[in-house]
Scaffold this motif. Structure first.
Motif, PDB file in Angstrom:
ATOM      1  N   ALA A   1       0.825  -1.230   0.000  1.00 53.66           N
ATOM      2  CA  ALA A   1       0.000   0.000   0.000  1.00 53.66           C
ATOM      3  C   ALA A   1       0.852   1.272   0.000  1.00 53.66           C
ATOM      4  O   ALA A   1       1.561   1.560  -0.937  1.00 53.66           O
ATOM      5  CB  ALA A   1      -0.962  -0.024   1.159  1.00 53.66           C
ATOM      6  N   GLN A   2       0.757   2.051   1.115  1.00 49.40           N
ATOM      7  CA  GLN A   2       1.360   3.376   1.159  1.00 49.40           C
ATOM      8  C   GLN A   2       2.886   3.353   1.061  1.00 49.40           C
ATOM      9  O   GLN A   2       3.492   4.330   0.624  1.00 49.40           O
ATOM     10  CB  GLN A   2       0.947   4.090   2.459  1.00 49.40           C
ATOM     11  CG  GLN A   2      -0.551   4.198   2.659  1.00 49.40           C
ATOM     12  CD  GLN A   2      -1.223   4.999   1.553  1.00 49.40           C
ATOM     13  OE1 GLN A   2      -0.644   5.958   1.059  1.00 49.40           O
ATOM     14  NE2 GLN A   2      -2.424   4.603   1.161  1.00 49.40           N
ATOM     15  N   SER A   3       3.516   2.279   1.497  1.00 50.29           N
ATOM     16  CA  SER A   3       4.979   2.205   1.465  1.00 50.29           C
ATOM     17  C   SER A   3       5.496   1.570   0.172  1.00 50.29           C
ATOM     18  O   SER A   3       6.678   1.259   0.054  1.00 50.29           O
ATOM     19  CB  SER A   3       5.492   1.399   2.668  1.00 50.29           C
ATOM     20  OG  SER A   3       4.984   0.079   2.631  1.00 50.29           O
ATOM     21  N   TYR A   4       4.589   1.399  -0.790  1.00 52.14           N
ATOM     22  CA  TYR A   4       4.940   0.675  -2.018  1.00 52.14           C
ATOM     23  C   TYR A   4       6.100   1.321  -2.761  1.00 52.14           C
ATOM     24  O   TYR A   4       7.055   0.643  -3.147  1.00 52.14           O
ATOM     25  CB  TYR A   4       3.710   0.595  -2.934  1.00 52.14           C
ATOM     26  CG  TYR A   4       3.928  -0.267  -4.145  1.00 52.14           C
ATOM     27  CD1 TYR A   4       3.827  -1.648  -4.063  1.00 52.14           C
ATOM     28  CD2 TYR A   4       4.256   0.300  -5.377  1.00 52.14           C
ATOM     29  CE1 TYR A   4       4.041  -2.446  -5.174  1.00 52.14           C
ATOM     30  CE2 TYR A   4       4.466  -0.496  -6.495  1.00 52.14           C
ATOM     31  CZ  TYR A   4       4.350  -1.862  -6.378  1.00 52.14           C
ATOM     32  OH  TYR A   4       4.567  -2.642  -7.478  1.00 52.14           O
ATOM     33  N   ASP A   5       6.024   2.640  -2.980  1.00 52.03           N
ATOM     34  CA  ASP A   5       7.074   3.334  -3.733  1.00 52.03           C
ATOM     35  C   ASP A   5       8.445   3.120  -3.109  1.00 52.03           C
ATOM     36  O   ASP A   5       9.416   2.792  -3.802  1.00 52.03           O
ATOM     37  CB  ASP A   5       6.783   4.831  -3.800  1.00 52.03           C
ATOM     38  CG  ASP A   5       5.794   5.159  -4.911  1.00 52.03           C
ATOM     39  OD1 ASP A   5       5.718   4.389  -5.875  1.00 52.03           O
ATOM     40  OD2 ASP A   5       5.106   6.175  -4.795  1.00 52.03           O
ATOM     41  N   ARG A   6       8.532   3.326  -1.804  1.00 46.27           N
ATOM     42  CA  ARG A   6       9.821   3.222  -1.119  1.00 46.27           C
ATOM     43  C   ARG A   6      10.381   1.804  -1.183  1.00 46.27           C
ATOM     44  O   ARG A   6      11.555   1.594  -1.480  1.00 46.27           O
ATOM     45  CB  ARG A   6       9.652   3.666   0.343  1.00 46.27           C
ATOM     46  CG  ARG A   6      10.918   3.536   1.177  1.00 46.27           C
ATOM     47  CD  ARG A   6      10.743   4.260   2.512  1.00 46.27           C
ATOM     48  NE  ARG A   6       9.495   3.885   3.156  1.00 46.27           N
ATOM     49  CZ  ARG A   6       9.337   2.782   3.898  1.00 46.27           C
ATOM     50  NH1 ARG A   6      10.349   1.949   4.073  1.00 46.27           N
ATOM     51  NH2 ARG A   6       8.177   2.509   4.474  1.00 46.27           N
ATOM     52  N   VAL A   7       9.516   0.809  -0.931  1.00 51.58           N
ATOM     53  CA  VAL A   7       9.963  -0.589  -0.926  1.00 51.58           C
ATOM     54  C   VAL A   7      10.383  -1.028  -2.322  1.00 51.58           C
ATOM     55  O   VAL A   7      11.431  -1.642  -2.515  1.00 51.58           O
ATOM     56  CB  VAL A   7       8.853  -1.513  -0.380  1.00 51.58           C
ATOM     57  CG1 VAL A   7       9.264  -2.980  -0.510  1.00 51.58           C
ATOM     58  CG2 VAL A   7       8.544  -1.180   1.070  1.00 51.58           C
ATOM     59  N   VAL A   8       9.556  -0.705  -3.317  1.00 49.20           N
ATOM     60  CA  VAL A   8       9.855  -1.124  -4.690  1.00 49.20           C
ATOM     61  C   VAL A   8      11.121  -0.458  -5.204  1.00 49.20           C
ATOM     62  O   VAL A   8      11.954  -1.098  -5.858  1.00 49.20           O
ATOM     63  CB  VAL A   8       8.666  -0.829  -5.625  1.00 49.20           C
ATOM     64  CG1 VAL A   8       9.079  -0.988  -7.076  1.00 49.20           C
ATOM     65  CG2 VAL A   8       7.519  -1.772  -5.319  1.00 49.20           C
ATOM     66  N   ASN A   9      11.309   0.822  -4.910  1.00 48.76           N
ATOM     67  CA  ASN A   9      12.525   1.500  -5.342  1.00 48.76           C
ATOM     68  C   ASN A   9      13.770   0.836  -4.754  1.00 48.76           C
ATOM     69  O   ASN A   9      14.799   0.726  -5.417  1.00 48.76           O
ATOM     70  CB  ASN A   9      12.497   2.976  -4.938  1.00 48.76           C
ATOM     71  CG  ASN A   9      11.778   3.830  -5.972  1.00 48.76           C
ATOM     72  OD1 ASN A   9      11.771   3.496  -7.155  1.00 48.76           O
ATOM     73  ND2 ASN A   9      11.170   4.912  -5.530  1.00 48.76           N
ATOM     74  N   THR A  10      13.656   0.382  -3.500  1.00 52.23           N
ATOM     75  CA  THR A  10      14.768  -0.325  -2.867  1.00 52.23           C
ATOM     76  C   THR A  10      15.042  -1.644  -3.569  1.00 52.23           C
ATOM     77  O   THR A  10      16.200  -2.002  -3.840  1.00 52.23           O
ATOM     78  CB  THR A  10      14.467  -0.589  -1.380  1.00 52.23           C
ATOM     79  OG1 THR A  10      14.223   0.656  -0.722  1.00 52.23           O
ATOM     80  CG2 THR A  10      15.633  -1.296  -0.709  1.00 52.23           C
ATOM     81  N   MET A  11      13.970  -2.397  -3.874  1.00 59.00           N
ATOM     82  CA  MET A  11      14.128  -3.693  -4.531  1.00 59.00           C
ATOM     83  C   MET A  11      14.636  -3.543  -5.968  1.00 59.00           C
ATOM     84  O   MET A  11      15.427  -4.352  -6.449  1.00 59.00           O
ATOM     85  CB  MET A  11      12.799  -4.446  -4.534  1.00 59.00           C
ATOM     86  CG  MET A  11      12.288  -4.854  -3.155  1.00 59.00           C
ATOM     87  SD  MET A  11      13.442  -5.905  -2.248  1.00 59.00           S
ATOM     88  CE  MET A  11      14.169  -4.723  -1.100  1.00 59.00           C
ATOM     89  N   VAL A  12      14.181  -2.489  -6.650  1.00 62.42           N
ATOM     90  CA  VAL A  12      14.664  -2.225  -8.007  1.00 62.42           C
ATOM     91  C   VAL A  12      16.154  -1.884  -7.975  1.00 62.42           C
ATOM     92  O   VAL A  12      16.932  -2.325  -8.827  1.00 62.42           O
ATOM     93  CB  VAL A  12      13.859  -1.077  -8.655  1.00 62.42           C
ATOM     94  CG1 VAL A  12      14.499  -0.648  -9.967  1.00 62.42           C
ATOM     95  CG2 VAL A  12      12.424  -1.511  -8.896  1.00 62.42           C
ATOM     96  N   THR A  13      16.552  -1.102  -6.967  1.00 58.96           N
ATOM     97  CA  THR A  13      17.968  -0.766  -6.806  1.00 58.96           C
ATOM     98  C   THR A  13      18.801  -2.023  -6.603  1.00 58.96           C
ATOM     99  O   THR A  13      19.868  -2.186  -7.202  1.00 58.96           O
ATOM    100  CB  THR A  13      18.159   0.178  -5.608  1.00 58.96           C
ATOM    101  OG1 THR A  13      17.382   1.369  -5.811  1.00 58.96           O
ATOM    102  CG2 THR A  13      19.625   0.563  -5.455  1.00 58.96           C
TER     103      THR A  13
END
Length: 337
Positions: free
Chosen positions: A276-288
């Protein structure tokens, strides 16, 4: 980054810092982030460029396995050249500085290189399994030309597949305002996860489990041969078998690191509603983490491949500029790798 069409409106409306100002607590930390990111990008490009030059230049390295490694290094180099700089800007600025058309192109490149990397790793697993399970048939049937044809088809199929995937989901006409996020309906999302993640990863894991079982049996056979003190002809067979097992182990490390970097990314893709709300932060970390795999691969080559270490020395000292340098011996004691 993939999103279901049903959640597309919600995706664009999720809290997102559209301001590019005051991201860092100080100008110093802000600059250091960019310096560190630039160093990672340059290292990724240079490391993979050394692999590309080595395999292309030295004739001894023109083997089927190394052609697959060359294809992987090319995709990693392009990740460093095209994908990582865009991701770094979005990650540090916490917003998109790019026009929708540029975002569409960037997503296309990212999807394309992800597909190529996954299937390069898959074919490396197939190559090692075939080399260990049927060494005589492998030497007769698998050639540099065959490996080149396979890798070429991977790049072509990936290009057409990802162009169709993004076009049919309207990604060339629609991008979330201020965010380089592609859209995808539920059916396409499921199909893409199966094609690009589940099938290749299952194949890789199963084949490498078999590879290590075969390598273990070979190790027992080699010990028995050495105990019998059979020299001359048997000695070369023992050495060749050892080389194949060593190659399998090194490439096993390469594959394991790839899976460690890839799996968290796709798990996040499947947990959109939960994050949900933390999606951007978590996904950006995983993409990195996933993109850093392109940085890690040359380090693995440098640590475990003596031919890569020797090739780097020859390149850095400009000895490859000499006449007939392509015929230099870079394998030495690592014959067969």
């Amino acid at each position: 980054m993939i999103f279901n069409e049903n959640n597309n409106t919600a995706n664009c409306q999720l809290p997102f810092n559209s301001s590019c100002l005051n991201i860092s607590s100080s100008m110093t930390s802000y600059v250091l982030l960019y310096v560190f990111a630039a160093a990672i990008v340059l290292f990724t490009m240079c490391g993979n460029l050394f692999v590309i030059i080595s395999v292309c230049h030295f004739h001894q390295l023109h083997t089927p396995t190394n052609i697959l490694i060359l294809s992987l290094a090319m995709s990693d180099f392009l990740v460093g050249l095209f994908v990582m700089p865009v991701h770094v800007l979005i990650w540090i600025e916490s917003c998109s500085l790019f026009e929708p058309i540029f975002c569409s192109f960037s997503n296309m490149i990212s999807f394309h290189l992800t597909f190529v990397s996954v299937y390069n790793i898959s074919f490396i697993a197939v190559d090692r399994y075939f080399a260990l399970s049927n060494p005589f048939l492998y030497s007769k049937k698998v050639s540099v030309l065959l490996a080149f044809i396979i890798t070429t088809h991977v790049w072509i199929v990936s290009l057409f597949y990802n162009c169709a995937l993004l076009y049919l989901n309207g990604n060339f006409n629609h991008v979330c305002p201020g965010r380089c996020l592609p859209r995808m309906d539920e059916l396409w999302f499921t199909a893409d996860v199966v094609i690009v993640f589940i099938l290749p990863c299952v194949t890789i894991i199963i084949l490498y489990m078999k590879v290590f079982f075969i390598a273990r049996r070979h190790a027992v056979a080699i010990r028995a041969t050495l105990q019998d003190r059979q020299r001359v002809n048997d000695q070369s067979n023992v050495y060749s078998s050892k080389s194949e097992r060593k190659a399998a182990k090194v490439l096993g490390i390469l594959v394991s690191v790839f899976l460690i970097c890839l799996i968290p990314y796709y798990i996040c893709m499947l947990l959109f509603d939960v994050l949900a709300q933390s999606y951007d932060r978590v996904v950006n970390t995983m993409v990195t983490l996933f993109f850093l795999n392109s940085t890690i691969n040359p380090i693995i080559y440098a640590l475990f491949y003596p031919w890569f270490q020797k090739s780097m020395k020859l390149i850095l000292t400009f000895r490859i500029c000499r006449a007939d340098s392509s015929l230099m011996n870079v394998l030495s004691e690592t014959r067969g790798l």
